[in-house]
Write a protein that holds these residues in place. Structure first.
Motif, PDB file in Angstrom:
ATOM      1  N   HIS A   1      -5.478   0.961  -7.756  1.00 36.66           N
ATOM      2  CA  HIS A   1      -5.363   1.789  -8.953  1.00 36.66           C
ATOM      3  C   HIS A   1      -4.875   0.954 -10.132  1.00 36.66           C
ATOM      4  O   HIS A   1      -4.061   0.047  -9.984  1.00 36.66           O
ATOM      5  CB  HIS A   1      -4.388   2.949  -8.710  1.00 36.66           C
TER       6      HIS A   1
ATOM      7  N   PHE B   1      -4.719   2.156  -0.021  1.00 39.57           N
ATOM      8  CA  PHE B   1      -4.640   2.344  -1.464  1.00 39.57           C
ATOM      9  C   PHE B   1      -3.384   1.661  -1.978  1.00 39.57           C
ATOM     10  O   PHE B   1      -2.345   1.640  -1.294  1.00 39.57           O
ATOM     11  CB  PHE B   1      -4.573   3.829  -1.831  1.00 39.57           C
TER      12      PHE B   1
ATOM     13  N   CYS C   1       0.830  -1.202   0.000  1.00 37.76           N
ATOM     14  CA  CYS C   1       0.000   0.000   0.000  1.00 37.76           C
ATOM     15  C   CYS C   1       0.866   1.255   0.000  1.00 37.76           C
ATOM     16  O   CYS C   1       2.065   1.219   0.295  1.00 37.76           O
ATOM     17  CB  CYS C   1      -0.925   0.007   1.214  1.00 37.76           C
TER      18      CYS C   1
END
Length: 525
Positions: A452, A473, A400
């Motif tokens: 992403h 993320f 992450c």
């Protein structure tokens, strides 16, 4: 009989320009597997802009549309300057200009084929010349002002032309994907926006049947950009001023709204060469003559035609070699096409299956014999490995942005939400706060990760700096997660797992807070 066949072939054989257009369309969409599998190519070549108007979302597209890239670059102006996009447009403009429109653009080929349908045709006039300025208005509003203003104000990408007008996005992207049975679930995502764009596509397509290259002449912002470079372009039609007698035949017979050969509306197709009685027009790349009138160019050597034929054979040989390599690379050799990651992980999962994960209360060795031991809660699953509802995903680990690791196997016992997104995807950015709010509301009992796309057009970390989304993320650098969840490259995509790691939801499309709340309840059952 042989003479009849020869005469028919001479009358109907494709011109050199038509062959180049067909070649360019195939090279722009060399990922043939995309049409077979119904998936978008997501290899490293997708970072590069192609010269012609070709939708990024077309299943066969191997590069990015320069117009879409420009809108995303303007939308990210608050984060970074889009020097690459501006540079590539400048390069295409100076070297080729609207020669791209006349020879290389796949959408230009589609328009010309539509115009060949036998119907009465509308001739150009002062009205069509006035309408030719419309594309500059569309360029200013939908390609520059709206993406730039929206990006600076809301920090969200909004490619307005692609979203509200672009017929290539509808016919190549949406319809290209919907035509594949593997994407039947996408029909549930269609709404008013698609209906409007579908109507726009039909109107433009119908206009092209009656009016030569209607989209190119009146709507296309990319042609408007390239037209600004027509006076300076290296390759294009050139007029020999010493031979020209100003008869105007070239302008009268041109299907575009030109006022003179080579102006902003000229697509350098070379048709004017056939009607010029003076032999004053040729197609040149700098000082090199690529195509000359039958009478030849003034002052050239007697062996010039033979040299042009040899050059043509060399160029065609090189072009066919490039096409063969592209077809082999994108469909067989490129890791994005071979799915090596998935094969390796599937093999690893077969050889070393994940051990069952259990939650239990340990019994102390000093505890009395009659102490009651709590029942063991097992989150093991016998479901097969896969990405369909009822199956369990293969294990994966992602690093992450905050330096931690997200290991799917460690999340058993929690509801897991996996969101595939990208900074250039407006619906993706809109729904990120919903996942963040869900994560905050059920922290400790839920696992959420936003992954992403490997296609990074702007730094996701910098993009997220002012978003305030407090959840893990990561970037799917090697396309691992996309492969495991059965991603097609269409974003956003949400995958939800129950406490046993089984898929309860796996859909492409936007979600709302209400949908996420309902999915959380379903994952808890």
């Amino acid at each position: 009989m042989d003479n009849v066949k020869t005469g028919w072939w001479q009358a109907h054989r494709p011109t050199t320009r038509r062959l180049v257009q067909l070649y360019s369309a195939l090279l722009h969409n060399a990922y043939i597997k995309g049409f077979i599998d119904g998936k978008i190519y997501a290899g490293s070549a997708k970072f590069a802009c192609v010269p012609g108007f070709n939708c990024y979302s077309c299943p066969g597209a191997v590069g990015s549309c320069p117009l879409g890239a420009l809108q995303n670059a303007l939308a990210s102006a608050g984060h970074r300057a889009g020097w690459y996009v501006l540079g590539i447009l400048l390069l295409f403009g100076v070297t080729l200009g609207r020669t791209i429109c006349g020879w290389l653009c796949p959408l230009g080929l589609i328009q010309e084929l539509l115009h060949r349908i036998p119907t009465p045709k509308l001739r150009k006039s002062r009205v069509t010349r006035a309408l030719s300025w419309l594309k500059y208005v569309i360029l200013a509003v939908f390609v520059i002002a709206l993406p730039l203003g929206y990006g600076l104000r809301y920090r969200i990408p909004m490619p307005a032309f692609c979203k509200y007008i672009c017929p290539a996005g509808t016919v190549e992207g949406a319809m290209g994907l919907l035509a594949n049975p593997a994407n039947a679930s996408y029909y549930g995502m269609l709404g008013l926006l698609f209906t409007r764009k579908f109507v726009i596509m039909l109107v433009i397509g119908l206009a092209c049947v009656f009016c030569y290259r209607s989209f190119c002449r009146f709507v296309c912002p990319l042609g408007a950009i390239y037209g600004l470079f027509n006076r300076f372009t290296v390759l294009g039609v050139k007029v020999d001023a010493n031979r020209c007698n100003r008869c105007g035949a070239c302008v009268r017979h041109c299907g575009m709204d030109v006022r003179r050969v080579g102006d902003r509306e000229c697509i350098h197709c070379g048709k004017c060469m056939d009607v010029c009685n003076q032999g004053a027009i040729s197609i040149k790349a700098g000082r090199i003559t690529l195509k000359a009138p039958e009478t030849g160019c003034a002052g050239e050597a007697s062996d010039a035609p033979a040299r042009r034929r040899r050059l043509g054979r060399i160029l065609w040989g090189a072009a066919l070699a490039v096409l063969c390599f592209a077809l082999v690379w994108f469909n067989f050799l490129d890791p994005a096409a071979r799915n090596d990651v998935r094969q390796e992980q599937a093999a690893a999962a077969t050889e070393a299956p994940v051990a069952p994960l259990e939650t239990e209360t340990p019994v102390s060795a000093e505890a009395p014999v009659d102490t009651e031991v709590p029942a063991v809660v097992s989150y093991d699953s016998d479901a097969p490995i896969g990405h369909e509802v009822g199956q369990q995903l293969e294990d994966f680990t992602l690093e992450c942005y905050d330096g931690s690791e997200f290991h799917l196997a460690d999340m058993r016992g929690k509801a897991v939400f996996i969101n595939l997104w990208a900074t250039y995807c407006t619906p993706c950015v809109h729904e990120l706060p919903y996942f963040s709010e869900l994560y905050a509301a059920h922290e400790g009992d839920i696992a959420v990760i936003a992954v992403h796309s490997r296609l990074v057009t702007m730094d996701p970390v910098a993009f997220l700096a002012d978003k305030g989304c407090a959840m893990p993320f990561a970037t799917d650098t090697d396309d691992v997660v996309n492969t495991i969840v059965g991603g097609t490259g269409t974003l956003p995509q949400t995958v939800v797992l129950n406490r046993r790691g089984e898929v309860v939801y796996n859909q492409v499309g936007s979600v709302t807070p209400e949908i996420l709340a309902s999915l959380y309840d379903e994952a808890e059952e």
